[in-house]
Design an enzyme around this catalytic site. Structure first.
Site, PDB file in Angstrom:
ATOM      1  CG  ASP A  70      -5.209   9.717  -2.695  1.00  0.00           C
ATOM      2  OD1 ASP A  70      -5.029   9.482  -1.480  1.00  0.00           O
ATOM      3  OD2 ASP A  70      -6.340   9.731  -3.210  1.00  0.00           O
ATOM      4  CG  PHE A 153      -0.409  -1.946   4.208  1.00  0.00           C
ATOM      5  CD1 PHE A 153      -1.205  -0.899   3.773  1.00  0.00           C
ATOM      6  CD2 PHE A 153       0.848  -2.106   3.637  1.00  0.00           C
ATOM      7  CE1 PHE A 153      -0.762  -0.025   2.788  1.00  0.00           C
ATOM      8  CE2 PHE A 153       1.308  -1.241   2.654  1.00  0.00           C
ATOM      9  CZ  PHE A 153       0.500  -0.198   2.229  1.00  0.00           C
ATOM     10  CE1 TYR A 155     -10.811  -2.503   1.612  1.00  0.00           C
ATOM     11  CE2 TYR A 155      -9.227  -0.768   1.067  1.00  0.00           C
ATOM     12  CZ  TYR A 155     -10.457  -1.154   1.567  1.00  0.00           C
ATOM     13  OH  TYR A 155     -11.338  -0.205   2.026  1.00  0.00           O
ATOM     14  CG  ASP A 156      -1.697  -5.610   0.315  1.00  0.00           C
ATOM     15  OD1 ASP A 156      -2.237  -4.978  -0.612  1.00  0.00           O
ATOM     16  OD2 ASP A 156      -0.586  -5.294   0.786  1.00  0.00           O
ATOM     17  CG  HIS A 181      -1.258   0.269  -6.324  1.00  0.00           C
ATOM     18  ND1 HIS A 181      -0.876  -0.803  -5.548  1.00  0.00           N
ATOM     19  CD2 HIS A 181      -1.737   1.192  -5.448  1.00  0.00           C
ATOM     20  CE1 HIS A 181      -1.135  -0.539  -4.272  1.00  0.00           C
ATOM     21  NE2 HIS A 181      -1.642   0.668  -4.194  1.00  0.00           N
ATOM     22  NE  ARG A 182       2.538   4.027  -2.676  1.00  0.00           N
ATOM     23  CZ  ARG A 182       1.742   3.190  -2.021  1.00  0.00           C
ATOM     24  NH1 ARG A 182       2.160   1.967  -1.724  1.00  0.00           N
ATOM     25  NH2 ARG A 182       0.536   3.568  -1.652  1.00  0.00           N
TER      26      ARG A 182
END
Length: 203
Positions: A70, A153, A155-156, A181-182
């Site tokens: 998430d 995609f 908020y990039d 972050h991922r």
């Protein structure tokens, strides 16, 4: 061949995990392979709660180890919003354009040095009858005053990276996959990857 389940229908996310598990000769499957499970409603109030909800639900149904994530955007000037509601910030339709529009509107008049933000990702690894494990990753940035870039995609196009002088939507996909972050959460997961692999292969 052993198989690990990623509780997502997002092909982009699946590819990131495929690269990791390929060296262990483990196949990656996603919710697209199990249409009978359907969409899992994210009712948690934290990233960890939502990730665990997805991972534990699917692990229980399929009786095997499952990974779920998430993630979202945390903006300091908005007291952490949109946070866990990032995907549905402007409503339930997961509309990137409307989400970005609402974010810009809510930050009108906020000085550049006060527009600090971070993308956050929490991974949950769930195995039936075992305690769920969590791994987190973040990337720091600033919310730009206008959309820039066509890659990525969400908020990039608004997430400006000062060290690169570009938004997340302007940097090459390969670089994004290294610093996102991922990617940072997956790096944490990799530290315990042997243990995760053992859970999968003993099934």
């Amino acid at each position: 061949m052993s198989k690990i389940i990623i509780a997502t229908a997002n092909k982009g996310k699946a590819k990131e995990f495929e690269k990791i598990f390929a060296k262990f000769n483990i196949e990656v499957a996603t919710l697209a392979d199990f249409p009978e499970i359907g969409e899992i409603e994210e009712t948690g109030t934290t990233f960890a709660e939502n990730a665990a909800l997805k991972a534990e639900t699917v692990a229980s149904v399929l009786n095997q180890t499952v990974i779920a994530d998430d993630s979202g955007l945390i903006v300091d000037a908005l007291d952490g919003a949109p946070g866990v509601y990032s995907a549905r910030y402007a409503g339930v339709a997961h509309d990137d354009a409307k989400n970005n529009e609402k974010l810009l509107k809510n930050l009108e008049g906020v000085e550049p040095d006060k527009r600090t933000a971070r993308f956050h990702c929490t991974l949950a690894v769930a195995t039936p009858s075992e305690k769920t494990s969590f791994y987190t990753g973040e990337v720091e940035g600033v919310i730009a005053e206008q959309l820039c870039g066509t890659n990525g995609f969400g908020y990039d196009p608004l997430f400006f990276l000062p060290e690169f002088g570009l938004t997340m939507a302007e940097i090459p996909a390969e670089k994004k996959n290294e610093i996102s972050h991922r990617a940072n959460a997956i790096k944490q997961l990799e530290k315990d990857l042997v243990e995760v692999v053992e859970k999968v292969t003993k099934k």
